[in-house]
Enzyme design. Structure first.
Site, PDB file in Angstrom:
ATOM      1  N   THR A   1     -99.697  17.643  -3.684  1.00 30.41           N
ATOM      2  CA  THR A   1     -99.202  18.740  -2.857  1.00 30.41           C
ATOM      3  C   THR A   1     -97.735  18.526  -2.534  1.00 30.41           C
ATOM      4  O   THR A   1     -97.329  17.413  -2.216  1.00 30.41           O
ATOM      5  CB  THR A   1     -99.989  18.746  -1.528  1.00 30.41           C
ATOM      6  OG1 THR A   1    -101.364  18.865  -1.833  1.00 30.41           O
ATOM      7  CG2 THR A   1     -99.529  19.850  -0.612  1.00 30.41           C
TER       8      THR A   1
ATOM      9  N   ARG B   1    -113.211  26.526  -2.257  1.00 31.32           N
ATOM     10  CA  ARG B   1    -112.795  25.359  -1.459  1.00 31.32           C
ATOM     11  C   ARG B   1    -111.332  25.502  -1.034  1.00 31.32           C
ATOM     12  O   ARG B   1    -110.464  25.870  -1.818  1.00 31.32           O
ATOM     13  CB  ARG B   1    -112.985  24.090  -2.282  1.00 31.32           C
ATOM     14  CG  ARG B   1    -112.579  22.795  -1.564  1.00 31.32           C
ATOM     15  CD  ARG B   1    -111.157  22.381  -1.853  1.00 31.32           C
ATOM     16  NE  ARG B   1    -110.833  21.085  -1.287  1.00 31.32           N
ATOM     17  CZ  ARG B   1    -109.599  20.585  -1.230  1.00 31.32           C
ATOM     18  NH1 ARG B   1    -108.586  21.277  -1.713  1.00 31.32           N
ATOM     19  NH2 ARG B   1    -109.365  19.411  -0.694  1.00 31.32           N
ATOM     20  N   VAL B   2    -111.070  25.190   0.206  1.00 27.70           N
ATOM     21  CA  VAL B   2    -109.704  25.170   0.731  1.00 27.70           C
ATOM     22  C   VAL B   2    -109.495  23.821   1.409  1.00 27.70           C
ATOM     23  O   VAL B   2    -110.381  23.355   2.144  1.00 27.70           O
ATOM     24  CB  VAL B   2    -109.473  26.319   1.738  1.00 27.70           C
ATOM     25  CG1 VAL B   2    -108.117  26.196   2.409  1.00 27.70           C
ATOM     26  CG2 VAL B   2    -109.603  27.672   1.043  1.00 27.70           C
ATOM     27  N   GLY B   3    -108.368  23.202   1.169  1.00 26.26           N
ATOM     28  CA  GLY B   3    -108.076  21.911   1.785  1.00 26.26           C
ATOM     29  C   GLY B   3    -107.219  22.058   3.023  1.00 26.26           C
ATOM     30  O   GLY B   3    -107.283  23.058   3.742  1.00 26.26           O
ATOM     31  N   ASP B   4    -106.398  21.069   3.257  1.00 26.59           N
ATOM     32  CA  ASP B   4    -105.564  21.048   4.463  1.00 26.59           C
ATOM     33  C   ASP B   4    -104.270  21.836   4.321  1.00 26.59           C
ATOM     34  O   ASP B   4    -103.705  22.299   5.316  1.00 26.59           O
ATOM     35  CB  ASP B   4    -105.189  19.595   4.794  1.00 26.59           C
ATOM     36  CG  ASP B   4    -104.396  18.953   3.650  1.00 26.59           C
ATOM     37  OD1 ASP B   4    -104.801  19.101   2.472  1.00 26.59           O
ATOM     38  OD2 ASP B   4    -103.358  18.320   3.932  1.00 26.59           O
TER      39      ASP B   4
ATOM     40  N   GLY C   1    -107.548  16.695   1.272  1.00 24.41           N
ATOM     41  CA  GLY C   1    -107.400  17.618   2.388  1.00 24.41           C
ATOM     42  C   GLY C   1    -108.519  17.562   3.405  1.00 24.41           C
ATOM     43  O   GLY C   1    -108.294  17.753   4.598  1.00 24.41           O
TER      44      GLY C   1
ATOM     45  N   THR D   1    -100.213  15.106   2.356  1.00 22.68           N
ATOM     46  CA  THR D   1    -100.667  15.216   0.967  1.00 22.68           C
ATOM     47  C   THR D   1    -101.886  14.304   0.815  1.00 22.68           C
ATOM     48  O   THR D   1    -102.086  13.397   1.607  1.00 22.68           O
ATOM     49  CB  THR D   1     -99.539  14.814  -0.014  1.00 22.68           C
ATOM     50  OG1 THR D   1     -99.998  14.981  -1.351  1.00 22.68           O
ATOM     51  CG2 THR D   1     -99.092  13.387   0.176  1.00 22.68           C
ATOM     52  N   GLY D   2    -102.707  14.586  -0.168  1.00 22.95           N
ATOM     53  CA  GLY D   2    -103.904  13.767  -0.363  1.00 22.95           C
ATOM     54  C   GLY D   2    -105.169  14.570  -0.148  1.00 22.95           C
ATOM     55  O   GLY D   2    -105.145  15.806  -0.205  1.00 22.95           O
TER      56      GLY D   2
HETATM   57  N1  GLY Z   1    -103.958  18.250   0.103  1.00 20.43           N
HETATM   58  C1  GLY Z   1    -104.329  19.211  -0.824  1.00 20.43           C
HETATM   59  C2  GLY Z   1    -105.747  19.543  -0.829  1.00 20.43           C
HETATM   60  O1  GLY Z   1    -106.577  18.723  -0.465  1.00 20.43           O
HETATM   61  O2  GLY Z   1    -106.077  20.638  -1.220  1.00 20.43           O
END
Ligand code: GLY
Length: 330
Positions: free
Chosen positions: A190, A218-221, A244, A241-242
């Site tokens: 990211t 799916r949605v992350g952070d 989420g 980053t990483g």
């Molecule tokens: N940090 C990006 C995600 O997990 O989607």
């Protein structure tokens, strides 16, 4: 899987206060702070996750022409969104397990205005749609088809985000994956970017195609204000980053800004943010998490934990462990 190649350490120098961009510098040791006098504020300045040289150069171009931090972070991360060779952001991003590329992004300005798009298809620059959500709607978040429709209404063009390369790799993945969602460590590059402009105002942006071969929807952070990005113009900003899921659980970027508000330096705050996540995942060593932060004075920090490094090792060896390196660029 191939282990990520991280930026090699070098001294930070006086990043951000020079008249020309300092693009390749990163911290030499996790605890080494940006050396500035107590009264001096570093501005303008831009930092971003990983070694996205072209992105930070673009943002710097905006800042050094007296542009706002908001314009700088948008222009900066757009460089990675447009790069078809970057398979974790924008066009060319890895698809979900159904073969669809879905993008997430958010942006936040000095007045705590923010905008985000989640799980949006067919639009090359989600960060710019997020900015339009912030500036042109009464809302903060638009998701999925609604976000895409809004983008068309705002004049964005439909774009095929799935490149031949990403499609080929996805087809290979399907052959052996049994459709299992794996928390894969290589798919989290990211771009999060933070900038302070010459007026001293802070803004941030964060954009990603998310976890490769994720479950549909799916949605992350990254597009979640407080998790993937947070800015408080009185205090500073942070971005992540990483994996989420872990950042969302700890509201990571908000946490780091609050720690800075309480007096921690950006570096200390990033380390504490990572430590909390690791503590909740004792014994687990399959994930990667990183934060970067800047405070109102322009001091910066960054901290990342890599796979293969457990909380126990972290507690015992701390910074001596080679798995923890600084990983940001200014
Ligand atoms: N940090 C990006 C995600 O997990 O989607």
């Amino acid at each position: 899987m191939k282990r990520r190649k991280f930026l090699k350490k070098s001294s930070l120098s006086t990043a951000g206060i020079l008249s020309a961009p300092v693009l390749a510098s990163c911290k030499s040791e996790p605890k080494t702070e940006t050396a500035i006098s107590p009264t001096k504020t570093i501005k303008p300045i831009v930092i971003c996750t990983w070694n996205f040289l072209n992105a930070s150069a673009k943002a710097w171009e905006v800042l050094s022409n007296s542009g706002s931090s908001l314009d700088a972070v948008e222009a900066g991360v757009m460089v990675e969104e447009a790069d078809v060779n970057n398979q974790t952001v924008g066009v060319g991003g890895r698809p979900d397990r159904e073969g669809r590329v879905t993008l997430d992004a958010c942006i936040m300005d000095k007045d705590a205005n923010c905008g985000a798009v989640l799980c949006m298809e067919n639009i090359a620059h989600p960060i710019s749609v997020a900015r339009k959500v912030m500036e042109e709607t009464p809302h903060v978040i638009l998701a999925g088809k609604g976000a895409e429709l809004f983008a068309y209404q705002q004049g964005f063009e439909k774009t095929n985000l799935l490149t031949e390369q990403s499609k080929k790799e996805w087809e290979e993945w399907k052959k052996t994956s049994k459709y299992e969602t794996i928390i894969n460590i290589e798919n989290h590059d990211t771009i999060g970017m933070l900038a302070i402009d010459e007026n001293g105002d802070i803004a941030g942006a964060c954009t990603t195609s998310g976890m490769g071969y994720k479950m549909a929807g799916r949605v992350g952070d990254s597009p979640i204000i407080g998790a993937g990005l947070f800015v408080d113009n009185e205090v500073g900003g942070a971005t992540a980053t990483g994996v989420g899921e872990e950042v969302v659980r700890t509201v990571g970027s908000f946490l780091i800004v609050e720690l800075m508000r309480q007096g921690k330096s950006p570096q200390e705050a990033c380390e504490e943010g990572v430590r909390r996540i690791m503590k909740k995942n004792e014994g687990r060593e399959d994930f990667q998490i990183g934060f970067i932060a800047v405070n109102k004075k322009g001091e910066t920090g960054g901290y990342c934990v890599h796979p293969g490094f457990t909380y126990r090792e972290y507690s015992e060896k701390g910074h001596e462990n080679k798995s923890v390196e600084s990983f940001y660029q200014s």
